[in-house]
Design a protein around this motif. Structure first.
Motif, PDB file in Angstrom:
ATOM      1  N   HIS A  53      77.765   8.192 -15.366  1.00 21.48           N
ATOM      2  CA  HIS A  53      76.668   8.858 -14.659  1.00 21.48           C
ATOM      3  C   HIS A  53      76.657   8.619 -13.151  1.00 21.48           C
ATOM      4  CE1 HIS A  53      74.708  10.281 -18.276  1.00 21.48           C
ATOM      5  NE2 HIS A  53      74.856   9.081 -18.801  1.00 21.48           N
ATOM      6  N   ILE A  54      77.253   7.552 -12.662  1.00 20.25           N
ATOM      7  CA  ILE A  54      77.189   7.192 -11.249  1.00 20.25           C
ATOM      8  C   ILE A  54      78.505   7.538 -10.562  1.00 20.25           C
ATOM      9  CG2 ILE A  54      76.833   5.312  -9.595  1.00 20.25           C
ATOM     10  CD1 ILE A  54      74.355   5.950 -11.276  1.00 20.25           C
ATOM     11  N   ASP A  55      78.394   8.108  -9.364  1.00 17.39           N
ATOM     12  CA  ASP A  55      79.567   8.484  -8.564  1.00 17.39           C
ATOM     13  C   ASP A  55      79.343   7.982  -7.144  1.00 17.39           C
ATOM     14  OD1 ASP A  55      81.574   9.764  -7.099  1.00 17.39           O
ATOM     15  OD2 ASP A  55      81.427  11.608  -8.265  1.00 17.39           O
ATOM     16  N   LEU A  56      80.250   7.141  -6.666  1.00 12.24           N
ATOM     17  CA  LEU A  56      80.183   6.602  -5.312  1.00 12.24           C
ATOM     18  C   LEU A  56      81.470   6.983  -4.603  1.00 12.24           C
ATOM     19  CD1 LEU A  56      78.690   4.793  -3.278  1.00 12.24           C
ATOM     20  CD2 LEU A  56      79.954   2.871  -4.225  1.00 12.24           C
ATOM     21  N   SER A  57      81.352   7.630  -3.441  1.00  7.62           N
ATOM     22  CA  SER A  57      82.561   8.061  -2.738  1.00  7.62           C
ATOM     23  C   SER A  57      82.405   7.922  -1.232  1.00  7.62           C
ATOM     24  CB  SER A  57      82.910   9.502  -3.096  1.00  7.62           C
ATOM     25  OG  SER A  57      81.897  10.385  -2.659  1.00  7.62           O
ATOM     26  N   VAL A  58      83.559   7.874  -0.570  1.00  7.36           N
ATOM     27  CA  VAL A  58      83.653   7.892   0.885  1.00  7.36           C
ATOM     28  C   VAL A  58      84.553   9.065   1.227  1.00  7.36           C
ATOM     29  CG1 VAL A  58      84.445   6.657   2.935  1.00  7.36           C
ATOM     30  CG2 VAL A  58      83.408   5.389   1.053  1.00  7.36           C
ATOM     31  N   ARG A  59      84.144   9.845   2.206  1.00  8.08           N
ATOM     32  CA  ARG A  59      84.946  11.011   2.573  1.00  8.08           C
ATOM     33  C   ARG A  59      84.919  11.213   4.083  1.00  8.08           C
ATOM     34  NH1 ARG A  59      80.139  12.914   0.727  1.00  8.08           N
ATOM     35  NH2 ARG A  59      79.068  14.355   2.105  1.00  8.08           N
ATOM     36  N   TYR A  60      85.932  11.916   4.560  1.00  6.82           N
ATOM     37  CA  TYR A  60      86.010  12.329   5.954  1.00  6.82           C
ATOM     38  C   TYR A  60      85.723  13.823   5.973  1.00  6.82           C
ATOM     39  CZ  TYR A  60      87.966  13.667  10.425  1.00  6.82           C
ATOM     40  OH  TYR A  60      88.137  14.189  11.675  1.00  6.82           O
ATOM     41  N   GLU A  61      84.790  14.249   6.813  1.00 10.69           N
ATOM     42  CA  GLU A  61      84.462  15.669   6.925  1.00 10.69           C
ATOM     43  C   GLU A  61      84.866  16.160   8.302  1.00 10.69           C
ATOM     44  OE1 GLU A  61      80.278  16.039   5.967  1.00 10.69           O
ATOM     45  OE2 GLU A  61      80.766  16.182   3.847  1.00 10.69           O
ATOM     46  N   ASN A  62      85.733  17.166   8.336  1.00  5.68           N
ATOM     47  CA  ASN A  62      86.196  17.744   9.585  1.00  5.68           C
ATOM     48  C   ASN A  62      85.543  19.105   9.759  1.00  5.68           C
ATOM     49  OD1 ASN A  62      88.141  19.635  11.120  1.00  5.68           O
ATOM     50  ND2 ASN A  62      88.752  17.570  11.709  1.00  5.68           N
ATOM     51  N   TYR A  63      84.757  19.246  10.835  1.00  4.79           N
ATOM     52  CA  TYR A  63      84.090  20.496  11.168  1.00  4.79           C
ATOM     53  C   TYR A  63      84.875  21.137  12.297  1.00  4.79           C
ATOM     54  CZ  TYR A  63      80.523  17.838   8.767  1.00  4.79           C
ATOM     55  OH  TYR A  63      79.853  17.068   7.868  1.00  4.79           O
ATOM     56  N   ASN A  64      85.553  22.208  12.029  1.00  5.95           N
ATOM     57  CA  ASN A  64      86.487  22.822  12.962  1.00  5.95           C
ATOM     58  C   ASN A  64      85.845  23.199  14.296  1.00  5.95           C
ATOM     59  OD1 ASN A  64      89.198  23.636  13.323  1.00  5.95           O
ATOM     60  ND2 ASN A  64      88.580  25.773  13.069  1.00  5.95           N
ATOM     61  N   GLU A  65      84.638  23.772  14.291  1.00  2.72           N
ATOM     62  CA  GLU A  65      84.022  24.275  15.524  1.00  2.72           C
ATOM     63  C   GLU A  65      82.896  23.401  16.070  1.00  2.72           C
ATOM     64  OE1 GLU A  65      85.086  26.986  17.202  1.00  2.72           O
ATOM     65  OE2 GLU A  65      86.666  27.255  15.728  1.00  2.72           O
ATOM     66  N   TYR A  66      82.463  22.378  15.343  1.00  9.33           N
ATOM     67  CA  TYR A  66      81.368  21.538  15.832  1.00  9.33           C
ATOM     68  C   TYR A  66      81.927  20.456  16.741  1.00  9.33           C
ATOM     69  CZ  TYR A  66      78.507  23.711  12.147  1.00  9.33           C
ATOM     70  OH  TYR A  66      77.843  24.594  11.358  1.00  9.33           O
ATOM     71  N   LEU A  67      81.065  19.782  17.460  1.00  4.87           N
ATOM     72  CA  LEU A  67      81.498  18.772  18.427  1.00  4.87           C
ATOM     73  C   LEU A  67      81.617  17.383  17.804  1.00  4.87           C
ATOM     74  CD1 LEU A  67      79.299  19.924  21.425  1.00  4.87           C
ATOM     75  CD2 LEU A  67      81.712  20.428  20.991  1.00  4.87           C
ATOM     76  N   THR A  68      81.677  17.300  16.490  1.00 10.19           N
ATOM     77  CA  THR A  68      81.764  16.005  15.827  1.00 10.19           C
ATOM     78  C   THR A  68      82.432  16.157  14.468  1.00 10.19           C
ATOM     79  OG1 THR A  68      80.503  14.026  15.265  1.00 10.19           O
ATOM     80  CG2 THR A  68      79.536  16.134  14.636  1.00 10.19           C
ATOM     81  N   ASN A  69      82.825  15.056  13.883  1.00  8.67           N
ATOM     82  CA  ASN A  69      83.278  14.962  12.506  1.00  8.67           C
ATOM     83  C   ASN A  69      82.491  13.817  11.884  1.00  8.67           C
ATOM     84  OD1 ASN A  69      85.319  17.023  12.651  1.00  8.67           O
ATOM     85  ND2 ASN A  69      86.480  15.598  13.892  1.00  8.67           N
ATOM     86  N   GLN A  70      82.660  13.585  10.599  1.00  5.29           N
ATOM     87  CA  GLN A  70      81.822  12.595   9.924  1.00  5.29           C
ATOM     88  C   GLN A  70      82.623  11.796   8.897  1.00  5.29           C
ATOM     89  OE1 GLN A  70      77.524  12.577   7.764  1.00  5.29           O
ATOM     90  NE2 GLN A  70      78.717  14.368   7.351  1.00  5.29           N
ATOM     91  N   VAL A  71      82.336  10.505   8.841  1.00  2.80           N
ATOM     92  CA  VAL A  71      82.791   9.660   7.744  1.00  2.80           C
ATOM     93  C   VAL A  71      81.528   9.383   6.938  1.00  2.80           C
ATOM     94  CG1 VAL A  71      83.804   7.460   7.073  1.00  2.80           C
ATOM     95  CG2 VAL A  71      84.638   8.639   9.123  1.00  2.80           C
ATOM     96  N   ALA A  72      81.488   9.896   5.700  1.00  2.00           N
ATOM     97  CA  ALA A  72      80.246   9.888   4.934  1.00  2.00           C
ATOM     98  C   ALA A  72      80.379   9.083   3.647  1.00  2.00           C
ATOM     99  CB  ALA A  72      79.816  11.313   4.597  1.00  2.00           C
ATOM    100  N   LEU A  73      79.281   8.490   3.248  1.00  2.00           N
ATOM    101  CA  LEU A  73      79.156   7.748   2.000  1.00  2.00           C
ATOM    102  C   LEU A  73      78.233   8.552   1.095  1.00  2.00           C
ATOM    103  CD1 LEU A  73      79.731   5.068   0.515  1.00  2.00           C
ATOM    104  CD2 LEU A  73      77.673   4.170   1.587  1.00  2.00           C
ATOM    105  N   ARG A  74      78.647   8.770  -0.165  1.00  2.00           N
ATOM    106  CA  ARG A  74      77.863   9.568  -1.120  1.00  2.00           C
ATOM    107  C   ARG A  74      77.574   8.725  -2.362  1.00  2.00           C
ATOM    108  NH1 ARG A  74      79.161  13.219  -5.681  1.00  2.00           N
ATOM    109  NH2 ARG A  74      77.564  14.832  -5.759  1.00  2.00           N
ATOM    110  N   LEU A  75      76.318   8.683  -2.759  1.00  2.00           N
ATOM    111  CA  LEU A  75      75.900   8.058  -4.009  1.00  2.00           C
ATOM    112  C   LEU A  75      75.249   9.153  -4.836  1.00  2.00           C
ATOM    113  CD1 LEU A  75      75.500   5.576  -5.800  1.00  2.00           C
ATOM    114  CD2 LEU A  75      73.341   5.165  -4.586  1.00  2.00           C
TER     115      LEU A  75
END
Length: 169
Positions: free
Chosen positions: A136-158
């Motif tokens: 039932h539980i999912d824990l992940s880390v991901r890198y999100e690349n936004y092609n046109e935005y001025l930032t990207n993100q390293v995100a933690l998901r629970l």
């Protein structure tokens, strides 16, 4: 903004506690069929424009085998700025999830980020990640690349997920 940083620290502490709990659970049992998961996300943003990202998502997953799944993810992500108006977007992503063993997996998704605040606009979005899942539980880390935005993100998901398959009685 100080409250936001304290909230993130509290969320990270909760995730660390959840990791301890997760390690005591049994391996996730997969059956061919659909699963649905709801997650909370927090992220470190790499650009100078934003200070933190927070979001919620829903992921529909189709398990094609014990080790491989197809995924469709959507939700809402909000980027907070210091002393400027915030930005928000709706991610629409499709991808795959492949288990390396019983619990650890890699995830790859691609799609679009649809800006909904301050005329942010839309952009291509791609997201590689790694995770740990139980029944039932999912824990992940991901890198999100936004092609046109001025930032990207390293995100933690629970997230909490469950099977949509009816059990035989």
């Amino acid at each position: 903004m100080k409250k936001m940083k304290n909230s993130i620290k509290l969320m990270l502490a909760a995730v660390i506690c959840a990791l301890g709990f997760i390690s005591t659970l049994q391996a996730q049992e997969y059956q061919k069929g659909f699963r649905l998961g709801f997650g909370l996300n927090t992220g470190y943003l790499t650009g100078d424009e934003y200070s933190v990202g927070l979001g919620a998502d829903a992921r529909l997953q189709y398990d094609v085998s014990k080790k491989t799944s197809l995924a469709f993810t959507t939700g809402y992500t909000h980027f907070f700025k210091d002393n400027l108006p915030d930005d928000g977007f709706i991610p629409l992503k499709m991808g795959f999830k492949s288990f390396l063993g019983n619990k650890f997996y890699v995830l790859g998704e691609a799609g679009a980020a649809l800006g909904v605040i301050n005329d942010t606009g839309n952009t291509f979005l791609w997201t590689p990640g790694i995770g740990y899942a139980t029944r039932h539980i999912d824990l992940s880390v991901r890198y999100e690349n936004y092609n046109e935005y001025l930032t990207n993100q390293v995100a933690l998901r629970l997230a909490y997920g469950f099977s949509l398959k009816k059990k035989n009685r």
